[in-house]
Write a protein that holds these residues in place. Structure first.
Motif, PDB file in Angstrom:
ATOM      1  N   LYS A  60      47.303  42.278  39.433  1.00  0.00           N
ATOM      2  CA  LYS A  60      46.177  42.241  38.494  1.00  0.00           C
ATOM      3  C   LYS A  60      46.148  40.897  37.777  1.00  0.00           C
ATOM      4  O   LYS A  60      47.129  40.494  37.163  1.00  0.00           O
ATOM      5  N   ILE A  62      43.543  37.911  35.461  1.00  0.00           N
ATOM      6  CA  ILE A  62      42.508  37.835  34.423  1.00  0.00           C
ATOM      7  C   ILE A  62      41.601  36.658  34.748  1.00  0.00           C
ATOM      8  O   ILE A  62      42.080  35.547  34.988  1.00  0.00           O
ATOM      9  N   MET A  83      35.417  43.092  39.170  1.00  0.00           N
ATOM     10  CA  MET A  83      35.833  44.485  39.253  1.00  0.00           C
ATOM     11  C   MET A  83      36.307  44.829  40.664  1.00  0.00           C
ATOM     12  O   MET A  83      37.269  45.570  40.843  1.00  0.00           O
ATOM     13  N   GLY A  86      39.758  43.910  41.140  1.00  0.00           N
ATOM     14  CA  GLY A  86      40.675  44.619  40.258  1.00  0.00           C
ATOM     15  C   GLY A  86      41.173  43.803  39.091  1.00  0.00           C
ATOM     16  O   GLY A  86      42.226  44.105  38.518  1.00  0.00           O
ATOM     17  N   ALA A  87      40.448  42.762  38.700  1.00  0.00           N
ATOM     18  CA  ALA A  87      40.894  41.874  37.629  1.00  0.00           C
ATOM     19  C   ALA A  87      40.273  42.275  36.290  1.00  0.00           C
ATOM     20  O   ALA A  87      39.258  42.965  36.232  1.00  0.00           O
ATOM     21  N   ALA A  88      40.918  41.832  35.230  1.00  0.00           N
ATOM     22  CA  ALA A  88      40.307  41.886  33.897  1.00  0.00           C
ATOM     23  C   ALA A  88      39.483  40.612  33.715  1.00  0.00           C
ATOM     24  O   ALA A  88      39.598  39.670  34.509  1.00  0.00           O
ATOM     25  N   PRO A 124      35.559  48.953  33.640  1.00  0.00           N
ATOM     26  CA  PRO A 124      36.604  49.544  32.791  1.00  0.00           C
ATOM     27  C   PRO A 124      36.685  48.831  31.438  1.00  0.00           C
ATOM     28  O   PRO A 124      36.922  47.618  31.395  1.00  0.00           O
ATOM     29  N   GLU A 126      38.913  48.762  29.195  1.00  0.00           N
ATOM     30  CA  GLU A 126      40.223  48.174  28.897  1.00  0.00           C
ATOM     31  C   GLU A 126      40.444  46.849  29.621  1.00  0.00           C
ATOM     32  O   GLU A 126      41.404  46.128  29.310  1.00  0.00           O
ATOM     33  N   ASP A 127      39.546  46.516  30.567  1.00  0.00           N
ATOM     34  CA  ASP A 127      39.635  45.228  31.273  1.00  0.00           C
ATOM     35  C   ASP A 127      38.683  44.183  30.694  1.00  0.00           C
ATOM     36  O   ASP A 127      38.513  43.109  31.279  1.00  0.00           O
TER      37      ASP A 127
END
Length: 295
Positions: A60, A62, A83, A86-88, A124, A126-127
């Motif tokens: 993961k 950012i 997304m 799968g990254a923030a 998400p 939280e991301d």
């Protein structure tokens, strides 16, 4: 070694091909266990460079950053790709009209970005990491005096109204008008974090191991920093007082009589002590808003 939590990689330079450099360096780093154990922040103002980094990084990561300045359609396209990998993502407080400087604009743009990501993409929460733009204070221009407290208040308001998000900020911008006075800048950054963290700031771009604890700074310096950051003092002359203080640090007065103490004094502390200090600051703001549901 100095207890950084995230490694930021940026290859924006006119002298190199950022896209190929990002891919090559990411592939090197993911094979180094001591480097790859930390999350990577893929940092660029150019989307193709970010996308190249996302293709090469493991685990993961950012993305730093995307914003509404490219328009809603492109903003959502980029967020959808983030997304997918799968990254923030760091969302800058920019829109089609430019950078958010005031409290009202910071809150408006971040809330708009949050609703778009949640309603259109079910991104998400939280991301989502908001960067509300830390801007330079004590420049001598009155309109810049409130930039510090506007950032602090904006973080608190967005924390209350946008469930599960995080916040980040580049501390060096705050003290940019004091370039060359590293001790003054370090003191400003530490005092700024002391007031930001309880309001919701949980990430910041800093020199790991080089940020003094609040209690490491002498009391007079702390008071002067707090006045100029919070833009508040009994007589209203806090900016002028701070500029005079910075000038004395730059050019200490000649000793005429008995030597006095230094103009600014910062005690030494270890990276572990610094990290523990900032982790000990308790969050004061709670989110009272309902979750935004996807359309």
């Amino acid at each position: 070694e100095k207890k950084a939590d995230i490694l930021d990689f940026n290859f924006d330079s006119d002298l190199i091909d950022g896209q190929s450099a990002m891919g090559k360096f990411m592939r090197l780093c993911v094979t180094e266990p001591n480097v790859a154990k930390l999350p990577f922040m893929i940092d660029s103002s150019k989307w193709p460079v970010i996308e190249e980094g996302l293709k090469c990084v493991q685990g993961k990561s950012i993305v730093n950053s995307i914003s509404l300045k490219v328009g809603e359609e492109e903003f959502l396209r980029q967020a959808k790709l983030v997304m997918r990998f799968g990254a923030a993502v760091v969302i800058m407080a920019f829109d089609e009209q430019g950078q958010a400087a005031t409290f009202e604009d910071k809150v408006r743009i971040c809330q708009r970005s949050y609703k778009l990501l949640r309603q259109k993409l079910n991104f998400p929460p939280e991301d989502i990491i908001f960067d509300c733009n830390v801007l330079t204070i004590a420049t001598g221009l009155p309109e810049h005096n409130g930039y510090g407290i506007d950032f602090i208040n904006a973080v608190a308001e967005i924390k209350r109204t946008c469930p599960c998000v995080s916040f980040s900020g580049g501390l060096s911008n705050l003290s940019f008008s004091f370039r060359g006075l590293n001790s003054v800048r370090d003191a400003m950054h530490s005092v700024f974090l002391y007031h930001c963290i309880p309001k919701g700031l949980n990430m910041s771009i800093v020199n790991p191991g080089g940020l003094p604890r609040y209690e490491d700074i002498d009391e007079n310096t702390r008071k002067l920093c707090e006045e100029v950051i919070l833009n508040k003092s009994a007589d209203g002359n806090h900016v002028e007082r701070f500029l005079e203080f910075a000038e004395r640090v730059k050019n200490p007065p000649a000793v005429v009589a008995a030597p006095a103490g230094p103009v600014l004094k910062i005690q030494k502390s270890t990276p572990e002590q610094q990290k523990a200090h900032f982790a000990s600051l308790k969050l004061e703001v709670t989110c009272s808003a309902e979750h935004v549901m996807p359309e």
